[in-house]
Design an enzyme around this catalytic site. Structure first.
Site, PDB file in Angstrom:
ATOM      1  N   THR A  47       0.828  -1.202   0.000  1.00  0.00           N
ATOM      2  CA  THR A  47       0.000   0.000   0.000  1.00  0.00           C
ATOM      3  C   THR A  47       0.865   1.257   0.000  1.00  0.00           C
ATOM      4  O   THR A  47       0.627   2.200  -0.766  1.00  0.00           O
ATOM      5  CB  THR A  47      -0.912   0.012   1.234  1.00  0.00           C
ATOM      6  OG1 THR A  47      -1.672  -1.184   1.265  1.00  0.00           O
ATOM      7  CG2 THR A  47      -1.846   1.204   1.211  1.00  0.00           C
ATOM      8  N   THR A  48       1.892   1.269   0.856  1.00  0.00           N
ATOM      9  CA  THR A  48       2.761   2.430   0.979  1.00  0.00           C
ATOM     10  C   THR A  48       3.534   2.690  -0.309  1.00  0.00           C
ATOM     11  O   THR A  48       3.908   3.825  -0.604  1.00  0.00           O
ATOM     12  CB  THR A  48       3.725   2.241   2.161  1.00  0.00           C
ATOM     13  OG1 THR A  48       2.963   1.924   3.335  1.00  0.00           O
ATOM     14  CG2 THR A  48       4.552   3.481   2.425  1.00  0.00           C
ATOM     15  N   TYR A 110     -12.825  -4.523  -1.284  1.00  0.00           N
ATOM     16  CA  TYR A 110     -14.035  -4.133  -2.003  1.00  0.00           C
ATOM     17  C   TYR A 110     -15.072  -5.253  -2.128  1.00  0.00           C
ATOM     18  O   TYR A 110     -16.254  -5.039  -1.908  1.00  0.00           O
ATOM     19  CB  TYR A 110     -13.692  -3.580  -3.401  1.00  0.00           C
ATOM     20  CG  TYR A 110     -14.874  -2.949  -4.105  1.00  0.00           C
ATOM     21  CD1 TYR A 110     -15.349  -1.705  -3.701  1.00  0.00           C
ATOM     22  CD2 TYR A 110     -15.516  -3.596  -5.147  1.00  0.00           C
ATOM     23  CE1 TYR A 110     -16.453  -1.126  -4.326  1.00  0.00           C
ATOM     24  CE2 TYR A 110     -16.610  -3.032  -5.787  1.00  0.00           C
ATOM     25  CZ  TYR A 110     -17.078  -1.791  -5.367  1.00  0.00           C
ATOM     26  OH  TYR A 110     -18.157  -1.219  -5.991  1.00  0.00           O
ATOM     27  N   TYR A 136      -1.928 -10.449   4.976  1.00  0.00           N
ATOM     28  CA  TYR A 136      -2.030  -9.049   5.402  1.00  0.00           C
ATOM     29  C   TYR A 136      -3.489  -8.740   5.685  1.00  0.00           C
ATOM     30  O   TYR A 136      -4.311  -8.715   4.778  1.00  0.00           O
ATOM     31  CB  TYR A 136      -1.463  -8.128   4.324  1.00  0.00           C
ATOM     32  CG  TYR A 136      -1.440  -6.653   4.678  1.00  0.00           C
ATOM     33  CD1 TYR A 136      -1.586  -6.205   5.993  1.00  0.00           C
ATOM     34  CD2 TYR A 136      -1.244  -5.696   3.688  1.00  0.00           C
ATOM     35  CE1 TYR A 136      -1.555  -4.853   6.306  1.00  0.00           C
ATOM     36  CE2 TYR A 136      -1.209  -4.341   3.984  1.00  0.00           C
ATOM     37  CZ  TYR A 136      -1.367  -3.927   5.296  1.00  0.00           C
ATOM     38  OH  TYR A 136      -1.339  -2.586   5.600  1.00  0.00           O
ATOM     39  N   ARG A 141      -8.733  -0.763   5.197  1.00  0.00           N
ATOM     40  CA  ARG A 141      -8.579  -0.546   3.757  1.00  0.00           C
ATOM     41  C   ARG A 141      -9.391  -1.536   2.927  1.00  0.00           C
ATOM     42  O   ARG A 141      -9.864  -1.199   1.846  1.00  0.00           O
ATOM     43  CB  ARG A 141      -7.099  -0.652   3.358  1.00  0.00           C
ATOM     44  CG  ARG A 141      -6.271   0.557   3.769  1.00  0.00           C
ATOM     45  CD  ARG A 141      -4.879   0.490   3.166  1.00  0.00           C
ATOM     46  NE  ARG A 141      -4.078   1.666   3.511  1.00  0.00           N
ATOM     47  CZ  ARG A 141      -4.043   2.793   2.826  1.00  0.00           C
ATOM     48  NH1 ARG A 141      -4.792   2.927   1.747  1.00  0.00           N
ATOM     49  NH2 ARG A 141      -3.274   3.792   3.213  1.00  0.00           N
ATOM     50  N   LYS A 165       0.633 -10.172   8.851  1.00  0.00           N
ATOM     51  CA  LYS A 165       0.757  -8.769   9.248  1.00  0.00           C
ATOM     52  C   LYS A 165      -0.632  -8.360   9.710  1.00  0.00           C
ATOM     53  O   LYS A 165      -1.564  -8.246   8.917  1.00  0.00           O
ATOM     54  CB  LYS A 165       1.221  -7.902   8.082  1.00  0.00           C
ATOM     55  CG  LYS A 165       1.279  -6.406   8.427  1.00  0.00           C
ATOM     56  CD  LYS A 165       1.671  -5.574   7.208  1.00  0.00           C
ATOM     57  CE  LYS A 165       1.656  -4.078   7.530  1.00  0.00           C
ATOM     58  NZ  LYS A 165       1.991  -3.242   6.351  1.00  0.00           N
ATOM     59  N   ILE A 207       5.847  -4.789  10.284  1.00  0.00           N
ATOM     60  CA  ILE A 207       6.077  -4.270   8.935  1.00  0.00           C
ATOM     61  C   ILE A 207       5.577  -2.832   8.986  1.00  0.00           C
ATOM     62  O   ILE A 207       4.384  -2.575   9.064  1.00  0.00           O
ATOM     63  CB  ILE A 207       5.371  -5.118   7.866  1.00  0.00           C
ATOM     64  CG1 ILE A 207       5.967  -6.525   7.859  1.00  0.00           C
ATOM     65  CG2 ILE A 207       5.526  -4.463   6.484  1.00  0.00           C
ATOM     66  CD1 ILE A 207       5.296  -7.482   6.901  1.00  0.00           C
TER      67      ILE A 207
END
Length: 305
Positions: A47-48, A110, A136, A141, A165, A207
């Site tokens: 994402t980052t 989504y 993750y 999100r 994570k 992380i």
């Protein structure tokens, strides 16, 4: 050769130039800054890393550049995920995993799958993937949570699903995973502010985004926590909390990219629909990072004597 991931991993940003092109000089500087800062492993295209706004060609170029720059000095984890299970599996099958130690795969966003849907998604990824997999879980999100039961089911059923994570901010869920997980399954914090409490409950590390801004301070806090040196870990933890608040206040990675610009690593440019942070917050981060640099690095040296 299989590597053991533990300690501080960094979810790296993808630096951009003002015109939106990828800034490979900035990416090179970032990788060196993080390795010199003592982090234990690096994660690309999460994402980052703004992977959602990179073309497939750009992703491939970033991965090749990053692998070559790291050159085996620390483990390299690649972000591979999405909400089309078949497409993710096909992407994995077409990836050259030379120089890649594991993947970080986010739960589908989504679609809002059921727990059985999440299980079947990761089952398909496990069957396609030749390297270790870190789940993750980031409900803020994705719009759905990987329950503790589903995480534990995946951990027990698939040998190459080796870690999670966990960024649900649900401490009860986190403790359930830690209590019931297989011995060789690792749990990483996905929330910078909660990293030390999670380590004290038994987590294997983090992380992190914050560690990109302050790799020496953050990774040392994690090492001290993992070693059980609580006084030292707390002394490093609390000064960073206000920085963490401001880094995330206007979105990730805009906040941490501002920190990287302040530190002269790369520029703060992001791609739409993200925008840079406000100038008021930028000045606040300048003040915080400046005061931290002047006082707390000396405290760090004193604490570790």
């Amino acid at each position: 050769m299989k590597v053991e991931l533990k300690g501080t991993g960094v979810a790296m940003a993808t630096p951009f130039k003002k015109d939106g092109a990828i800034d490979y000089e900035g990416l090179s500087s970032l990788i060196e800054y993080l390795i010199d800062g003592g982090v234990e492993f690096l994660v690309s295209l999460g994402t980052t890393g703004e992977s959602a706004v990179l073309s497939e060609e750009e992703k491939s170029e970033v991965v090749t550049f990053t692998k070559n720059k790291i050159n085996g000095r620390v483990p390299f984890v690649l972000g591979v995920g999405g909400n089309n299970t078949n497409a993710v599996a096909e992407e994995i099958k077409s990836t050259d995993f030379a120089g890649i130690d594991a993947i970080l795969s986010v739960s589908p966003a989504y679609n809002k799958p059921t727990q059985e849907g999440i299980y079947q998604h990761f089952k398909a990824i496990s069957e396609a993937c030749p390297v270790d997999i870190i789940l993750y879980n980031v409900p803020g999100r994705t719009g759905s949570n990987i329950s503790a039961e589903t995480t534990l089911r995946l951990a027990n059923d698939f040998e190459n699903i080796v870690a999670v994570k966990e960024a649900s901010r649900d401490m009860e869920q986190f403790m359930q995973i830690l209590r019931d997980k297989p011995d060789n399954f690792k749990v990483f914090s996905g929330d910078d502010a909660l990293t030390l409490p999670m380590i004290l409950m038994g987590a294997d590390g983090v992380i992190s985004v914050q560690a990109m801004a302050q790799p020496k301070e953050f990774s040392e806090m994690v090492r001290q926590g993992l070693a059980g040196n609580l006084e030292k870990a707390r002394a490093l933890h609390y000064p960073q909390l206000e920085v963490i608040d401001h880094i995330f206040a206007e979105g990730n990675p805009a906040g941490v990219k501002a920190c990287l610009q302040i530190k002269g690593i790369c520029e703060e440019h992001v791609r739409l629909p993200l925008v840079p942070i406000s100038r008021e917050r930028y000045r606040k981060l300048e003040d915080l990072l400046g005061s931290y640099q002047e006082t707390d690095l000396e405290n760090l040296k004193r604490l570790l004597k």
